[in-house]
Design a protein around this motif. Structure first.
Motif, PDB file in Angstrom:
ATOM      1  N   ASP A 159       0.832  -1.210   0.000  1.00 27.64           N
ATOM      2  CA  ASP A 159       0.000   0.000   0.000  1.00 27.64           C
ATOM      3  C   ASP A 159       0.866   1.261   0.000  1.00 27.64           C
ATOM      4  O   ASP A 159       0.507   2.276  -0.602  1.00 27.64           O
ATOM      5  CB  ASP A 159      -0.954   0.000   1.204  1.00 27.64           C
ATOM      6  N   GLY A 160       2.032   1.174   0.662  1.00 25.43           N
ATOM      7  CA  GLY A 160       2.927   2.338   0.716  1.00 25.43           C
ATOM      8  C   GLY A 160       3.416   2.751  -0.667  1.00 25.43           C
ATOM      9  O   GLY A 160       3.625   3.947  -0.934  1.00 25.43           O
ATOM     10  N   GLU A 198      -0.515  -5.561  -2.129  1.00 28.40           N
ATOM     11  CA  GLU A 198      -0.697  -6.241  -0.842  1.00 28.40           C
ATOM     12  C   GLU A 198      -0.960  -5.158   0.204  1.00 28.40           C
ATOM     13  O   GLU A 198      -0.017  -4.542   0.716  1.00 28.40           O
ATOM     14  CB  GLU A 198       0.564  -7.041  -0.489  1.00 28.40           C
ATOM     15  N   ASN A 209      -1.492  -4.182   3.499  1.00 25.22           N
ATOM     16  CA  ASN A 209      -1.427  -4.637   4.898  1.00 25.22           C
ATOM     17  C   ASN A 209      -1.609  -3.463   5.854  1.00 25.22           C
ATOM     18  O   ASN A 209      -1.310  -3.561   7.036  1.00 25.22           O
ATOM     19  CB  ASN A 209      -0.113  -5.391   5.169  1.00 25.22           C
ATOM     20  N   PHE A 241      -0.068  -0.863   6.498  1.00 23.78           N
ATOM     21  CA  PHE A 241       1.084  -0.141   7.047  1.00 23.78           C
ATOM     22  C   PHE A 241       2.151   0.158   5.999  1.00 23.78           C
ATOM     23  O   PHE A 241       2.432  -0.668   5.126  1.00 23.78           O
ATOM     24  CB  PHE A 241       1.755  -0.950   8.163  1.00 23.78           C
ATOM     25  N   SER A 242       2.723   1.339   6.099  1.00 23.93           N
ATOM     26  CA  SER A 242       3.959   1.643   5.392  1.00 23.93           C
ATOM     27  C   SER A 242       4.960   1.901   6.507  1.00 23.93           C
ATOM     28  O   SER A 242       4.812   2.898   7.237  1.00 23.93           O
ATOM     29  CB  SER A 242       3.784   2.885   4.507  1.00 23.93           C
TER      30      SER A 242
HETATM   31 MG   LIG Z   1       2.101  -2.006   3.539  1.00 29.32          MG
END
Ligand SMILES: [Mg+2]
Ligand SMILES: Cc1ncc(C[n+]2csc(CCOP(=O)(O)OP(=O)(O)O)c2C)c(N)n1
Length: 324
Positions: free
Chosen positions: A143-144, A170, A172, A174-175
């Motif tokens: 996602d980052g 993917e 998740n 968090f970055s």
């Molecule tokens: Mg991530």
């Protein structure tokens, strides 16, 4: 096509999990210097996607790519050798955990620069289109990476030129240590595919069956229509951003989230499904885990026994050698 049976796909997820668990155990021994980004909890995505790929497809990863590599058929020993900096490593011991590649299994490379492999995968897809070959290019990213300009340029180009590329996001949440709610006003990432007119869908990334079944049609379309496709797979990494801990200790409030996501463990879920369908028994599963743990440990020992590259090799692959 990578035609594994259901039990073999479960086995592949267990192999990835045990490989990473061993790495987390070894992370404090000082035996290797490379940082490791574990994808524990995210195994179903790569295994589900790989089930629909051909060996001739070109797969690209990112900094968290052990699962992408092993799902494609990369060997545990060559991954361990790479992480240990041995010359038998998949990148000759020059790259470490974030520069893994094995063209023999279609895994063309990974790198730590967030979003860095996305344009490379699109370029490879374009090459496949120009050569009219029945191959596609696959890129895994987090996602980052959607916060990098090159991601948007790549989607635009792939859409505009009709490049057979599968974008696998993917998500998740968090970055590194920053949650998506603190980074984007809308956490729905298929909006970028929609904006570029790219076929897309969202999937529960912790459900192997869903990833595999739903990606099959999209991958087939990419092959036949020679256009891009985009999958957003929701998941959660059960370990920290980097290293061997769970990131509860770095001031992040992950405890509650971890409880929820541990109950959605993709391996347990697939095991429960296969037990219901009587494809596997409890005893067979226990044996499978013990057998894989032993083989992973044997691969580690073999990798440790290999030698490091000679100093004279230090600059190999750093500069492009032009033949006179
Ligand atoms: Mg991530
Ligand atoms: C261009 C660039 N910016 C920042 C970093 C530092 N960095 C390494 S991994 C990472 C997080 C990436 O998050 P995501 O793409 O969601 O992947 P995940 O780690 O969640 O699998 C960041 C910011 C980097 N390596 N490259």
């Amino acid at each position: 096509m990578n035609r594994l049976t259901s039990v073999e796909r479960l086995e592949r997820m267990v192999l990835i999990r045990q490989t990473e668990l061993l790495l987390s155990e070894m992370a404090t021994t000082g035996l290797f210097a490379t940082p490791i980004h574990l994808g524990i909890g995210q195994e179903a995505i790569a295994v589900g996607i790989s089930a629909n790929l051909k060996k001739t497809d070109a797969i690209y990863g990112n900094h968290r790519s052990h699962a992408h590599f092993l799902a494609a058929g990369g060997k545990v020993e060559s991954l361990f050798s790479e992480i240990l900096g041995r010359s038998t490593g998949c990148s000759g011991g020059h790259g470490g955990s974030m520069h893994i590649a094995d063209p023999e299994v279609g895994f063309m490379g990974s790198m730590p620069i967030v979003a860095g492999t996305i344009p490379i995968a699109v370029g490879a897809g374009y090459g496949k289109k120009l050569n009219s070959v029945d191959q596609i290019s696959v890129i895994y990213f987090g996602d980052g990476a959607t916060e990098e300009g090159v991601f948007h340029e790549s989607l635009n180009l792939a859409s505009q030129l009709g490049i057979p590329t599968l974008f696998v996001c993917e998500n998740n949440a968090f970055s590194s240590h920053l949650h998506i709610s603190e980074r984007q006003t809308n956490s729905n990432l298929i909006r970028f595919a929609i904006a570029n007119g790219i076929s897309n869908f969202q999937v529960d990334g912790n459900n192997l069956q869903q990833v595999e079944k739903e990606s099959a049609a999209l991958i087939q379309d990419i092959r036949t229509k020679r256009t891009p496709g985009f999958i957003e797979a929701f998941t959660y990494r059960l370990y920290g951003h980097v290293g061997y801990q769970k990131d509860e200790e770095v001031g992040l409030n992950r405890r509650e989230d971890l409880k929820i996501w541990e109950s959605r463990d993709p391996i347990d879920r697939e095991f429960q499904r296969l037990i219901k369908s009587e494809d596997i028994t409890d005893d067979e599963y226990k044996l499978m885990i013990t057998r894989i743990q032993a083989s992973v440990r044997a691969s580690w020992d073999k990798a440790c026994a290999q030698s490091s590259p000679d100093k004279s090799e230090l600059l190999r692959n750093v500069f492009f050698e032009v033949s006179q």
